[in-house]
Design a protein around this motif. Structure first.
Motif, PDB file in Angstrom:
ATOM      1  N   PHE A 174      44.847  15.103 -18.985  1.00  0.00           N
ATOM      2  CA  PHE A 174      45.361  13.979 -18.409  1.00  0.00           C
ATOM      3  C   PHE A 174      45.774  13.020 -19.703  1.00  0.00           C
ATOM      4  N   LEU A 175      44.959  12.801 -20.554  1.00  0.00           N
ATOM      5  CA  LEU A 175      45.176  12.012 -21.681  1.00  0.00           C
ATOM      6  C   LEU A 175      46.492  12.505 -22.513  1.00  0.00           C
ATOM      7  N   SER A 176      46.643  13.902 -22.504  1.00  0.00           N
ATOM      8  CA  SER A 176      47.823  14.520 -23.313  1.00  0.00           C
ATOM      9  C   SER A 176      48.954  13.979 -22.685  1.00  0.00           C
ATOM     10  N   MET A 177      48.938  13.770 -21.179  1.00  0.00           N
ATOM     11  CA  MET A 177      50.230  13.421 -20.580  1.00  0.00           C
ATOM     12  C   MET A 177      50.457  11.948 -20.496  1.00  0.00           C
ATOM     13  N   LEU A 178      49.607  11.175 -20.695  1.00  0.00           N
ATOM     14  CA  LEU A 178      49.428   9.701 -20.628  1.00  0.00           C
ATOM     15  C   LEU A 178      50.726   9.007 -21.502  1.00  0.00           C
ATOM     16  N   VAL A 179      50.636   9.297 -22.706  1.00  0.00           N
ATOM     17  CA  VAL A 179      51.966   8.649 -23.441  1.00  0.00           C
ATOM     18  C   VAL A 179      53.098   8.863 -23.067  1.00  0.00           C
ATOM     19  N   PRO A 180      53.487  10.249 -22.924  1.00  0.00           N
ATOM     20  CA  PRO A 180      54.931  10.811 -22.544  1.00  0.00           C
ATOM     21  C   PRO A 180      55.289  10.303 -21.281  1.00  0.00           C
ATOM     22  N   SER A 181      54.081  10.045 -20.200  1.00  0.00           N
ATOM     23  CA  SER A 181      54.413   9.488 -18.972  1.00  0.00           C
ATOM     24  C   SER A 181      54.714   7.900 -19.023  1.00  0.00           C
ATOM     25  N   GLN A 198      55.966  17.169  -8.674  1.00  0.00           N
ATOM     26  CA  GLN A 198      55.881  18.501  -9.079  1.00  0.00           C
ATOM     27  C   GLN A 198      55.874  18.650 -10.287  1.00  0.00           C
ATOM     28  N   SER A 199      56.614  17.605 -11.195  1.00  0.00           N
ATOM     29  CA  SER A 199      56.573  17.815 -12.781  1.00  0.00           C
ATOM     30  C   SER A 199      55.034  17.253 -13.135  1.00  0.00           C
ATOM     31  N   ILE A 200      54.468  16.231 -12.481  1.00  0.00           N
ATOM     32  CA  ILE A 200      53.154  15.776 -13.074  1.00  0.00           C
ATOM     33  C   ILE A 200      52.136  17.017 -12.747  1.00  0.00           C
ATOM     34  N   PHE A 201      51.963  17.387 -11.609  1.00  0.00           N
ATOM     35  CA  PHE A 201      51.005  18.520 -11.468  1.00  0.00           C
ATOM     36  C   PHE A 201      51.349  19.698 -12.154  1.00  0.00           C
ATOM     37  N   TYR A 202      52.525  20.238 -12.473  1.00  0.00           N
ATOM     38  CA  TYR A 202      52.724  21.298 -13.183  1.00  0.00           C
ATOM     39  C   TYR A 202      52.202  21.088 -14.582  1.00  0.00           C
ATOM     40  N   PHE A 203      52.552  19.882 -15.137  1.00  0.00           N
ATOM     41  CA  PHE A 203      52.080  19.724 -16.490  1.00  0.00           C
ATOM     42  C   PHE A 203      50.762  19.410 -17.041  1.00  0.00           C
ATOM     43  N   LEU A 204      50.081  18.771 -15.784  1.00  0.00           N
ATOM     44  CA  LEU A 204      48.645  18.437 -15.767  1.00  0.00           C
ATOM     45  C   LEU A 204      47.993  19.878 -15.558  1.00  0.00           C
ATOM     46  N   LEU A 205      48.060  20.699 -14.587  1.00  0.00           N
ATOM     47  CA  LEU A 205      47.524  21.737 -14.621  1.00  0.00           C
ATOM     48  C   LEU A 205      47.815  22.847 -15.652  1.00  0.00           C
ATOM     49  N   LEU A 224      60.259  12.393 -28.068  1.00  0.00           N
ATOM     50  CA  LEU A 224      59.617  12.506 -29.072  1.00  0.00           C
ATOM     51  C   LEU A 224      58.035  12.590 -28.656  1.00  0.00           C
ATOM     52  N   ALA A 225      57.629  11.892 -27.702  1.00  0.00           N
ATOM     53  CA  ALA A 225      56.292  11.727 -27.120  1.00  0.00           C
ATOM     54  C   ALA A 225      56.034  13.181 -26.406  1.00  0.00           C
ATOM     55  N   ASP A 226      57.080  13.689 -25.802  1.00  0.00           N
ATOM     56  CA  ASP A 226      56.859  15.206 -25.099  1.00  0.00           C
ATOM     57  C   ASP A 226      56.688  16.268 -26.174  1.00  0.00           C
ATOM     58  N   PHE A 227      57.296  16.006 -27.326  1.00  0.00           N
ATOM     59  CA  PHE A 227      57.183  17.060 -28.508  1.00  0.00           C
ATOM     60  C   PHE A 227      55.898  17.005 -29.052  1.00  0.00           C
ATOM     61  N   VAL A 228      55.567  15.894 -29.547  1.00  0.00           N
ATOM     62  CA  VAL A 228      54.418  15.673 -30.240  1.00  0.00           C
ATOM     63  C   VAL A 228      53.383  15.881 -29.574  1.00  0.00           C
ATOM     64  N   SER A 229      53.220  15.502 -28.191  1.00  0.00           N
ATOM     65  CA  SER A 229      51.906  15.912 -27.323  1.00  0.00           C
ATOM     66  C   SER A 229      51.947  17.283 -27.139  1.00  0.00           C
TER      67      SER A 229
END
Length: 314
Positions: A153-160, A100-107, A197-202
């Motif tokens: 996808f790339l914006s989520m990669l590092v936080p993930s 759920q979290s992955i799809f929510y933030f990806l979309l 930190l990665a979440d905030f920066v992303s």
């Protein structure tokens, strides 16, 4: 043994709004109505754009894709939230929460790229109208759409990647109605500072970066519109941007409040309200914003209803 103890969380409990049962039923009715309105309205926009040749242009191509994202995002969050109203446990599996979290933030991330592209589309249409058809051709539109998903996808990669090693050993109660990343990370029993930190920066780069591109586009648009000699011409040019500006204001306002500010001292109830605005209210309003402010969409909608009424009469 220590590793096994830290791997025991197999599900989370979504606490939701934690109101009296009567209030929760009232919220359930309101959210169900908004969800159904959003599904019907956005699906109608998609069908109109696909079925009416008058709407076969880059602007409406991206409007239809925005509507598709609205349907997908609300369907990722709202059905589970509604089901939890009558659930005794309000549980969601670890894998379900992660999905759920992955799809929510990806979309959701893809939406911001689409909104930035739509502002660029308006910039080309108003500032370079003679080259519009050449620049915004079918191939360019498809590449921009694919680029939006790739960028998300790339914006989520590092936080993930930084979140993957985080361990959950209890408690497992999430103070939210869906698996938002921040309240989930608060339940971790290992160091979450790199992931936060990665979440905030992303989030800052995604939201503020796409907002900057939108702002630059509209700066040039306003300058160009002000140079149009006739008042009627200025009004016509500006009217093509009003719907997009309204949607951008709604999206960025709530999203920046949620994700680009210090987490410390933030109220979870306020966050829930902002998430409802971002996830349920705005997707519901989008079809009305684009249909009520757009003559082509209204004309297409009237023709569609006329054809449907004619079929029923036969």
């Amino acid at each position: 043994m220590d590793h096994r103890n830290k791997s025991q969380v197999t599900e989370f409990i979504l606490l939701g709004f934690q109101n009296e049962k009567e209030v929760e039923i009232l919220l359930f009715s309101a959210f169900l109505l908004m969800y159904m309105t959003s599904l019907i309205g956005n699906s109608m926009i998609i069908l109109l754009v696909c079925g009416d040749y008058r709407l076969h242009s880059p602007m409406y191509f991206f409007v239809a894709n925005l509507s598709f994202l609205e349907v997908a995002i609300t369907s990722t969050v709202v059905p589970k939230m509604l089901a939890n109203t009558f659930s005794l446990t309000r549980a969601i599996s670890f894998a379900g929460c992660l999905t759920q979290s992955i799809f929510y933030f990806l979309l959701g991330s893809t939406e911001f790229f689409i909104l930035a592209i739509m502002s660029f589309d308006r910039y080309i249409a108003i500032c370079n109208p003679l080259r519009y058809a050449m620049i915004m051709n079918k191939q360019t539109c498809i590449l921009l759409l694919l680029g939006s998903y790739m960028g998300a996808f790339l914006s989520m990669l590092v936080p993930s990647i930084l979140t993957a090693p985080v361990l959950f050993c209890g408690p497992n109660k999430i103070h939210h109605f869906f698996c938002d990343r921040a309240p989930v990370l608060k339940l971790a029993c290992s160091d979450i500072s790199p992931a936060e930190l990665a979440d905030f920066v992303s989030s800052a780069l995604l939201l503020l970066g796409s907002l900057l591109l939108t702002g630059v586009s509209y700066t040039y648009i306003v300058i160009t519109i002000l140079r149009i000699p006739s008042a009627q011409g200025r009004q016509k040019a500006f009217s093509t941007c009003v719907s997009h500006i309204t949607v951008v204001t709604l999206y960025y306002g709530s999203s920046i409040f949620l994700y680009v500010r210090p987490k410390k001292g933030s109220s979870m109830n306020i966050n829930k309200f902002a998430t409802v605005l971002n996830t349920i209210v705005t997707p519901m309003l989008n079809p009305f914003i684009y249909s009520l402010r757009n003559e082509k969409v209204k004309e297409s909608l009237r023709d569609a209803f006329s054809k449907y009424a004619g079929v029923l009469q036969k």
